[in-house]
Design a protein around this motif. Structure first.
Motif, PDB file in Angstrom:
ATOM      1  N   TYR A 128      14.616   3.001   7.801  1.00 44.50           N
ATOM      2  CA  TYR A 128      13.286   3.453   8.185  1.00 44.50           C
ATOM      3  C   TYR A 128      12.263   2.667   7.364  1.00 44.50           C
ATOM      4  O   TYR A 128      12.376   2.580   6.138  1.00 44.50           O
ATOM      5  N   ILE A 129      11.297   2.104   8.036  1.00 43.47           N
ATOM      6  CA  ILE A 129      10.296   1.262   7.381  1.00 43.47           C
ATOM      7  C   ILE A 129       8.954   1.972   7.421  1.00 43.47           C
ATOM      8  O   ILE A 129       8.558   2.524   8.448  1.00 43.47           O
ATOM      9  N   ALA A 130       8.269   1.937   6.287  1.00 38.08           N
ATOM     10  CA  ALA A 130       7.006   2.655   6.180  1.00 38.08           C
ATOM     11  C   ALA A 130       5.864   1.710   5.852  1.00 38.08           C
ATOM     12  O   ALA A 130       6.044   0.703   5.176  1.00 38.08           O
ATOM     13  N   LYS A 131       4.710   2.084   6.337  1.00 37.73           N
ATOM     14  CA  LYS A 131       3.465   1.403   5.996  1.00 37.73           C
ATOM     15  C   LYS A 131       2.752   2.282   4.972  1.00 37.73           C
ATOM     16  O   LYS A 131       2.649   3.492   5.150  1.00 37.73           O
ATOM     17  N   GLY A 184      -7.636   8.529  -4.851  1.00 35.48           N
ATOM     18  CA  GLY A 184      -6.724   8.024  -5.870  1.00 35.48           C
ATOM     19  C   GLY A 184      -5.271   8.306  -5.557  1.00 35.48           C
ATOM     20  O   GLY A 184      -4.485   8.628  -6.439  1.00 35.48           O
ATOM     21  N   ILE A 185      -4.913   8.164  -4.265  1.00 35.69           N
ATOM     22  CA  ILE A 185      -3.552   8.505  -3.846  1.00 35.69           C
ATOM     23  C   ILE A 185      -3.041   7.484  -2.831  1.00 35.69           C
ATOM     24  O   ILE A 185      -3.798   6.944  -2.034  1.00 35.69           O
ATOM     25  N   PHE A 186      -1.752   7.221  -2.924  1.00 35.22           N
ATOM     26  CA  PHE A 186      -1.074   6.400  -1.914  1.00 35.22           C
ATOM     27  C   PHE A 186      -0.597   7.348  -0.819  1.00 35.22           C
ATOM     28  O   PHE A 186      -0.145   8.461  -1.102  1.00 35.22           O
ATOM     29  N   HIS A 187      -0.675   6.893   0.424  1.00 35.30           N
ATOM     30  CA  HIS A 187      -0.099   7.684   1.516  1.00 35.30           C
ATOM     31  C   HIS A 187       0.590   6.728   2.467  1.00 35.30           C
ATOM     32  O   HIS A 187       0.208   5.566   2.621  1.00 35.30           O
ATOM     33  N   GLY A 188       1.647   7.211   3.080  1.00 38.00           N
ATOM     34  CA  GLY A 188       2.422   6.356   3.962  1.00 38.00           C
ATOM     35  C   GLY A 188       2.925   7.092   5.173  1.00 38.00           C
ATOM     36  O   GLY A 188       2.921   8.324   5.228  1.00 38.00           O
ATOM     37  N   GLU A 189       3.369   6.289   6.135  1.00 37.92           N
ATOM     38  CA  GLU A 189       3.935   6.826   7.369  1.00 37.92           C
ATOM     39  C   GLU A 189       5.046   5.900   7.833  1.00 37.92           C
ATOM     40  O   GLU A 189       4.926   4.681   7.760  1.00 37.92           O
TER      41      GLU A 189
END
Length: 113
Positions: free
Chosen positions: A6-9, A17-22
């Protein structure tokens, strides 16, 4: 990021001040977040594992990120040209295209890819 296929962006929200991905290319939605790279990576792994566990509990197969099939519509003259090149190389159109795509991806790959 890549985990179990599974690959996320990932993006960074400077204000929060936060990283978020999907996770990419799924109809199902898998998201995660973290305040550091280590926390982000851990959240990504946990989100994928939770998704896989959830599918297992429901006796459903998890959606695969890629099936290995895709449809491309191209100009008929290009179709003729690549089909001819494949035949001249004694390959199926599929095998010839895979080879060309693989070479192209290798050439364009950078240290960050």
């Amino acid at each position: 990021m890549d985990y179990k296929g599974y690959i996320a962006k990932v993006e960074f929200d400077d204000e929060a001040g936060i990283f978020h991905g999907e996770v990419l290319n799924l109809r199902d939605v898998i998201t995660f977040q973290g305040t550091t790279v280590a926390k982000l990576r851990k959240a990504f792994h946990e989100s994928v594992d939770d998704y896989l566990d959830f599918c297992g509990q429901r006796n459903e197969l998890p959606e695969k990120p890629y099936s290995g099939r895709f449809v491309v519509r191209i100009d008929p003259s290009l179709h003729k040209t690549i089909a001819t090149k494949a035949k001249l190389a004694d390959k199926s159109l599929n095998a010839w295209l895979q080879e060309v795509l693989r070479r192209t991806v290798r050439r364009r790959r950078t240290p960050n890819n």
